[in-house]
Design an enzyme around this catalytic site. Structure first.
Site, short mmCIF file in Angstrom:
data_model
loop_
_atom_site.label_atom_id
_atom_site.label_comp_id
_atom_site.label_asym_id
_atom_site.label_seq_id
_atom_site.Cartn_x
_atom_site.Cartn_y
_atom_site.Cartn_z
N ASP A 1 17.76 5.98 16.26
CA ASP A 1 17.61 7.09 17.20
C ASP A 1 18.96 7.25 17.90
O ASP A 1 19.89 6.47 17.66
CB ASP A 1 16.46 6.84 18.17
CG ASP A 1 16.72 5.68 19.09
OD1 ASP A 1 17.83 5.12 19.06
OD2 ASP A 1 15.82 5.31 19.85
N CYS B 1 -4.46 -8.76 3.98
CA CYS B 1 -3.13 -9.25 4.35
C CYS B 1 -3.17 -10.77 4.47
O CYS B 1 -4.22 -11.39 4.55
CB CYS B 1 -2.64 -8.60 5.64
SG CYS B 1 -3.22 -9.34 7.18
#
Lengths: 376, 376
Positions: free
Chosen positions: B91, B303
């Protein structure tokens, strides 16, 4: 549990062995990472396996208080609770009750103490501790002992040793025989007490024997004496465990005196504090010299951390208080300890442990090591 | 960078695409975990790869202040510094300067602000930010913008939008063309400003376009309006990135409006706070109902965490303030987000995204999701 002494170093008292437990075998000399609260801080059980650890230690005192041994029993024991399918040793809480606990009263029967979590009152007896350790379900369990602080008066040390012996007898009586119960030698810094304790504990003929009451703040020569006085009195055909020890050099030195098992918070705690073990001594990652050091923590280490991350990056993570700093430092330090332990085993197998020690020290900064406080 | 729009969902504006960067390709819709300080908190880069992430976000503002972009440049760029060989987006620091920074002065030239670390004064201009982002070396860099808070007056929002446009032009001029520069649409909650901004930013013909100034505390319908007003005005053949968004349901909804890229701290931050995403809604592991829940966090999750650890164990770790709690929770939440993203991609490929949304919601507790605050 069955202990096989595979080989004895020719020049020292070091032994190479293997312990067979219900959760696999582990080779000795062995270092046990400390998993106080059912986790070796900052690493996963998968990582411990990857690092080659076959036995870890957990603290009865902490697990009794949180999450509670009944919950662990309900989970099917600590192995299932934490998903660790190799060996576990639980201490007896003796050390913690006397060091962390807000002790209310010691009697012949047991110890009344306050929880460090919520101040609630609890009472440990040799029998209750054996029950708690049975519920936790470790492969090796320790007898409940009284660990005197350093320094202690002779009088107090004698009383604590006597109580440790009485409690060891009661632990043996309360013991189901399913787990491997180890007795603990006490006696503080007093030779006659230490020898008396080693002989008494040995006479109980338990599956293993430990030397306790060391690494409690005494100078290194005192720790060494406690081992020198007692290790040779503990039976050859059973594992000998030196509790709460130590630095890499301590481990080499005490293996030479016939010790087989060790546990210590140093690699994990120091890692979290930004101190990493390397072939060339311990480094402090906060040091400005690492700001732009784009080489690994230890150029001779092939652990995942040293293969993938630089000192500069780990320093940045540490300065930024990132969790990953604790992870990488802990993983690396545990890899370093494992490398030392493997070096020791290979050296014993080749009858060259004294040479290994010399080679280790020729690179390792002894100064850094000796300045290091004893932490348990 | 090259963006290929592979397929457009028949019933919605959702697109399936792929972005090719100098550090590999990533599929869109894509979720970018937030690696503010060159680390996605509590996980390693190896784990991010294992979880299937091909792009992460890092914060220019934080990295500029610590360890500094010059150090990162010296390391060979952020990819090398943190050992991440896939795509990175930085960013511009605009959002952080306006939300975290102790702003001293905004001028047409740039923004003077104080460091949140040591109070030192710094000055960001569009040109300096582009230079900093070049030193950091991400694959995708964001233009320096002014992100107005919620709520803002029309007058201030108009001025901030104008400044964002002027700065975007200057960013484009300062840009070397080597990284993919994305422009940012602002305009707060005002339709005409949003439309004006979307048209102006699109006219700059940059490699990608983002919608900023959302997820700053406004109600969900306002966030949705900002996207509805602008997404269709941003060119079809370039990726569209919705900054700082969002929950799993937000992501599904905004993909339906034609958004390709997302980033959000929710999965990592909530994980550290003991809140985990599951197929059946978000759970709070502190809840007493998990004390003896020996099942995985999410029965439908495959997971590593759900395969190896139970809710009861993770709750114990959380209550014991263990680092492993943050690790396991973060890993699981990132796995959940990846599962949703993959579900979205598969659904677009099969022209059934609306069905996927319905199926997702039929299990997921909408109540929990809607109560969730917007966090950026």
């Amino acid at each position: 549990m069955r202990f096989e002494a595979l080989r004895r170093d020719v020049k020292t008292k070091a032994r190479l062995g293997v312990c067979h437990t219900a959760h696999g075998s582990f080779q000795t000399p062995a270092f046990m990472p400390v998993g106080t609260q059912a986790t070796v801080k900052a690493v996963t059980q998968e990582e411990l396996r990857e690092l080659g650890y076959d036995i870890i230690l957990a603290n009865t005192y902490h697990l009794y208080l949180r999450p509670g041994h009944e919950l662990i029993k309900k989970a099917g024991g600590l192995h299932k609770f934490m998903n660790w399918d190799r060996a576990i040793l639980t201490d007896s809480g003796g050390y913690q009750v006397f060091s962390l606990g807000d002790i209310r009263k010691i009697t012949e029967d047991g110890v009344k103490f306050k929880s460090y979590i919520d101040g609630s009152e609890h009472f440990f007896t040799p029998e209750s501790v054996i029950d708690i350790e049975a519920a936790i379900g470790a492969d090796i369990i320790m007898a409940f002992d009284e660990c005197p602080p350093y320094p202690s008066t002779y009088e107090y040390a004698r009383e604590a040793t006597q109580r440790t012996h009485d409690w060891a007898v009661r632990c043996k009586e309360a013991w189901s025989g399913k787990q491997a119960l180890f007795g603990i030698v006490q006696g503080s810094t007093f030779r006659d007490l230490r020898e008396w304790s080693a002989e008494f504990i040995s006479s109980l003929d338990l599956p293993g024997n430990a030397i306790g009451g060391v690494s409690v703040g005494e100078p290194k020569p005192s720790m060494r004496e406690a081992v020198e006085w007692t290790a040779h009195l503990l039976p050859e055909h059973k594992p000998r465990y030196l509790m709460g020890v130590g630095t890499p050099l301590d481990i080499i030195d005490f293996v030479m005196l016939g010790i087989d098992m060790f546990d210590c918070v140093l690699p994990t705690r120091l890692g979290r504090n930004g101190s990493m073990y390397t072939t060339y001594g311990r480094i402090n990652i906060k040091n400005a010299r690492f700001i732009d050091d784009f080489s690994p923590l230890d150029p001779e280490c092939d652990c995942l951390v040293c293969r993938n991350y630089t000192s500069a990056y780990i320093r940045h993570l540490y300065k930024s208080e990132e969790i990953l700093a604790a992870r990488l430092a802990t993983y690396h330090n545990l890899a370093f300890y494992q490398r030392v332990i493997r070096g020791i085993r290979e050296a014993i197998a080749a009858d060259r442990l004294a040479d290994y020690r010399r080679e280790f020290l020729s690179k390792y900064s002894v100064g850094a090591e000796l300045k290091q406080e004893t932490v348990s």
